[in-house]
Design a protein around this motif. Structure first.
Motif, PDB file in Angstrom:
ATOM      1  N   THR A 135       0.867  -1.310   0.089  1.00  0.00           N
ATOM      2  CA  THR A 135      -0.004   0.162   0.158  1.00  0.00           C
ATOM      3  C   THR A 135       0.933   1.234   0.124  1.00  0.00           C
ATOM      4  OG1 THR A 135      -1.682  -1.092   1.202  1.00  0.00           O
ATOM      5  CG2 THR A 135      -1.950   1.203   1.376  1.00  0.00           C
ATOM      6  N   LEU A 136       1.939   1.301   1.017  1.00  0.00           N
ATOM      7  CA  LEU A 136       2.956   2.398   0.655  1.00  0.00           C
ATOM      8  C   LEU A 136       3.538   2.657  -0.348  1.00  0.00           C
ATOM      9  CD1 LEU A 136       5.604   2.935   3.871  1.00  0.00           C
ATOM     10  CD2 LEU A 136       6.200   3.065   1.413  1.00  0.00           C
ATOM     11  N   ILE A 137       3.907   1.519  -1.151  1.00  0.00           N
ATOM     12  CA  ILE A 137       4.656   1.591  -2.436  1.00  0.00           C
ATOM     13  C   ILE A 137       3.755   2.300  -3.523  1.00  0.00           C
ATOM     14  CG2 ILE A 137       5.635   0.714  -4.392  1.00  0.00           C
ATOM     15  CD1 ILE A 137       7.481   0.451  -1.649  1.00  0.00           C
ATOM     16  N   TRP A 138       2.390   1.842  -3.399  1.00  0.00           N
ATOM     17  CA  TRP A 138       1.590   2.144  -4.508  1.00  0.00           C
ATOM     18  C   TRP A 138       1.222   3.651  -4.386  1.00  0.00           C
ATOM     19  CZ3 TRP A 138       0.833   0.521  -9.175  1.00  0.00           C
ATOM     20  CH2 TRP A 138       1.177  -0.516  -9.400  1.00  0.00           C
ATOM     21  N   ILE A 139       0.824   4.242  -2.877  1.00  0.00           N
ATOM     22  CA  ILE A 139       0.405   5.530  -2.690  1.00  0.00           C
ATOM     23  C   ILE A 139       1.640   6.651  -2.971  1.00  0.00           C
ATOM     24  CG2 ILE A 139       0.324   7.279  -0.827  1.00  0.00           C
ATOM     25  CD1 ILE A 139      -1.523   4.965   0.519  1.00  0.00           C
ATOM     26  N   LEU A 140       2.835   6.194  -2.843  1.00  0.00           N
ATOM     27  CA  LEU A 140       3.929   6.924  -3.401  1.00  0.00           C
ATOM     28  C   LEU A 140       4.055   7.040  -4.995  1.00  0.00           C
ATOM     29  CD1 LEU A 140       6.894   5.843  -1.136  1.00  0.00           C
ATOM     30  CD2 LEU A 140       5.372   7.751  -0.680  1.00  0.00           C
ATOM     31  N   ILE A 141       3.522   5.688  -5.596  1.00  0.00           N
ATOM     32  CA  ILE A 141       3.738   5.838  -7.248  1.00  0.00           C
ATOM     33  C   ILE A 141       2.680   6.765  -7.523  1.00  0.00           C
ATOM     34  CG2 ILE A 141       3.327   4.420  -9.139  1.00  0.00           C
ATOM     35  CD1 ILE A 141       4.638   2.014  -7.623  1.00  0.00           C
ATOM     36  N   VAL A 142       1.412   6.594  -6.996  1.00  0.00           N
ATOM     37  CA  VAL A 142       0.392   7.582  -7.345  1.00  0.00           C
ATOM     38  C   VAL A 142       0.522   8.667  -7.281  1.00  0.00           C
ATOM     39  CG1 VAL A 142      -1.931   8.236  -6.802  1.00  0.00           C
ATOM     40  CG2 VAL A 142      -1.813   5.727  -7.086  1.00  0.00           C
ATOM     41  N   SER A 143       1.444   9.324  -6.015  1.00  0.00           N
ATOM     42  CA  SER A 143       1.443  10.554  -5.835  1.00  0.00           C
ATOM     43  C   SER A 143       2.579  11.255  -6.852  1.00  0.00           C
ATOM     44  CB  SER A 143       2.421  10.613  -4.629  1.00  0.00           C
ATOM     45  OG  SER A 143       2.828  12.036  -3.992  1.00  0.00           O
ATOM     46  N   ILE A 144       3.459  10.279  -7.480  1.00  0.00           N
ATOM     47  CA  ILE A 144       4.407  10.878  -8.327  1.00  0.00           C
ATOM     48  C   ILE A 144       3.525  11.178  -9.879  1.00  0.00           C
ATOM     49  CG2 ILE A 144       6.352  10.093  -9.973  1.00  0.00           C
ATOM     50  CD1 ILE A 144       7.537   8.616  -7.464  1.00  0.00           C
ATOM     51  N   ILE A 145       2.620  10.218 -10.120  1.00  0.00           N
ATOM     52  CA  ILE A 145       1.662  10.619 -11.276  1.00  0.00           C
ATOM     53  C   ILE A 145       1.009  11.710 -11.211  1.00  0.00           C
ATOM     54  CG2 ILE A 145       0.036   9.532 -12.590  1.00  0.00           C
ATOM     55  CD1 ILE A 145       1.020   6.614 -11.899  1.00  0.00           C
ATOM     56  N   VAL A 146       0.293  12.071 -10.037  1.00  0.00           N
ATOM     57  CA  VAL A 146      -0.272  13.303 -10.000  1.00  0.00           C
ATOM     58  C   VAL A 146       0.119  14.239  -9.757  1.00  0.00           C
ATOM     59  CG1 VAL A 146      -1.794  14.557  -8.259  1.00  0.00           C
ATOM     60  CG2 VAL A 146      -2.211  12.005  -8.434  1.00  0.00           C
TER      61      VAL A 146
ATOM     62  N   LEU B  62      10.740  14.651  -7.354  1.00  0.00           N
ATOM     63  CA  LEU B  62      12.022  14.154  -7.100  1.00  0.00           C
ATOM     64  C   LEU B  62      12.092  13.687  -5.569  1.00  0.00           C
ATOM     65  CD1 LEU B  62      14.015  17.414  -8.341  1.00  0.00           C
ATOM     66  CD2 LEU B  62      14.089  15.047  -9.322  1.00  0.00           C
ATOM     67  N   ILE B  63      11.293  14.480  -4.668  1.00  0.00           N
ATOM     68  CA  ILE B  63      11.070  14.154  -3.383  1.00  0.00           C
ATOM     69  C   ILE B  63      10.548  12.630  -2.880  1.00  0.00           C
ATOM     70  CG2 ILE B  63      10.077  14.544  -1.300  1.00  0.00           C
ATOM     71  CD1 ILE B  63      10.497  17.476  -1.519  1.00  0.00           C
ATOM     72  N   THR B  64       9.545  12.302  -3.718  1.00  0.00           N
ATOM     73  CA  THR B  64       8.885  11.241  -3.556  1.00  0.00           C
ATOM     74  C   THR B  64       9.888  10.050  -4.137  1.00  0.00           C
ATOM     75  OG1 THR B  64       6.625  12.405  -3.663  1.00  0.00           O
ATOM     76  CG2 THR B  64       6.536   9.970  -3.752  1.00  0.00           C
ATOM     77  N   SER B  65      10.107  10.510  -5.301  1.00  0.00           N
ATOM     78  CA  SER B  65      11.132   9.344  -6.008  1.00  0.00           C
ATOM     79  C   SER B  65      12.210   8.873  -5.171  1.00  0.00           C
ATOM     80  CB  SER B  65      11.622   9.880  -7.596  1.00  0.00           C
ATOM     81  OG  SER B  65      10.582  10.149  -8.160  1.00  0.00           O
ATOM     82  N   SER B  66      12.819   9.959  -4.481  1.00  0.00           N
ATOM     83  CA  SER B  66      14.011   9.615  -3.570  1.00  0.00           C
ATOM     84  C   SER B  66      13.715   8.638  -2.399  1.00  0.00           C
ATOM     85  CB  SER B  66      14.578  10.807  -3.031  1.00  0.00           C
ATOM     86  OG  SER B  66      13.698  11.637  -2.193  1.00  0.00           O
ATOM     87  N   ILE B  67      12.382   8.892  -2.117  1.00  0.00           N
ATOM     88  CA  ILE B  67      11.761   7.888  -0.996  1.00  0.00           C
ATOM     89  C   ILE B  67      11.648   6.558  -1.357  1.00  0.00           C
ATOM     90  CG2 ILE B  67       9.837   7.448   0.591  1.00  0.00           C
ATOM     91  CD1 ILE B  67       9.408  10.568   0.749  1.00  0.00           C
TER      92      ILE B  67
END
Length: 243
Positions: free
Chosen positions: A94-105, A137-142
């Motif tokens: 769930t954590l991984i997918w939320i971060l991926i969705v965040s990057i797309i948004v 950049l921030i979310t990708s680095s996480i």
């Protein structure tokens, strides 16, 4: 994004994700302030403000910069605490997918802001383009940090938090500098000055000019005055028509 990230950040024990969530909260507040700033800046001129209210846009940008600076310092403090007293990081799908969705948004948001900037030329919108880019950049680095932890077992969450904090602080200081520069009354754009000079130079009746002063009251809203010289034998009516 803030609600999702603050939940997964706290539940996973990730300072970097909590910092990213706080950054998204600042985006949310920034958008509200920007909307209010645009609404106020579009008000017509009145007795107290004969040149209009366009500088409200600059003031809203200045307030956004202050909020971002404060949040950046807070993320930095939390990250340093995480390095000194590290906590266990719980990673889930769930954590991984939320971060991926965040990057797309955020990528879509950046594209949208760029289109809006091309239409408006607004410095506040330009600041939001940079902010959305930083978010990607921030979310990708996480995500990179989580991948490194899976491979090596070493938690770099606190160090990523510091990187995020530095990015937020650096961007906010740059924005503050630009908005303060404009609020204090910066030198007009060279193209604008040359455009005015070209009009004066092309007029055959104007034999000289000096003291060109240009005041900016927002994007594409400028007021200028200039002293022009005409032939001494010219009538006042002729001179008035030329000027």
């Amino acid at each position: 994004l803030f609600i999702m990230k603050i939940i997964i950040g706290i539940s996973s024990g990730s300072t970097a994700i909590v910092g990213d969530a706080i950054n998204n909260l600042s985006d949310f507040l920034s958008s509200i302030i920007t909307a209010i700033g645009f609404k106020l800046s579009s008000l017509p001129a009145d007795r107290e403000h004969p040149y209009g209210h366009a500088r409200f846009e600059l003031i809203s940008g200045f307030v956004i910069s202050i909020i971002m600076l404060y949040l950046g310092i807070d993320v930095l403090r939390e990250s340093l605490t995480e390095i000194i007293q590290p906590s266990k990081l719980h990673v889930s799908q769930t954590l991984i997918w939320i971060l991926i969705v965040s990057i797309i948004v955020k990528i879509f948001q950046m594209i949208f802001y760029r289109k809006m900037f091309q239409q408006s030329g607004s410095e506040v919108i330009e600041a939001n383009i940079k902010d959305s880019r930083n978010d990607v950049l921030i979310t990708s680095s996480i995500l990179l940090g989580i991948w490194i932890q899976k491979l090596t077992g070493y938690k770099i969450d606190g160090f990523l938090g510091i990187l995020i904090a530095v990015l937020i602080i650096w961007s906010s200081i740059e924005m503050l500098r630009d908005f303060v520069h404009d609020l204090l009354g910066a030198r007009p754009d060279e193209d604008l000055i040359e455009g005015v000079q070209k009009i004066l130079d092309e007029s055959k009746e104007i034999i000289g000019y000096h003291d060109l002063i240009i005041h900016s009251y927002g994007a594409d809203r400028h007021y200028a005055s200039v002293h022009v010289e005409v032939e001494v034998q010219m009538s006042l009516e002729e001179a008035h028509d030329i000027i």
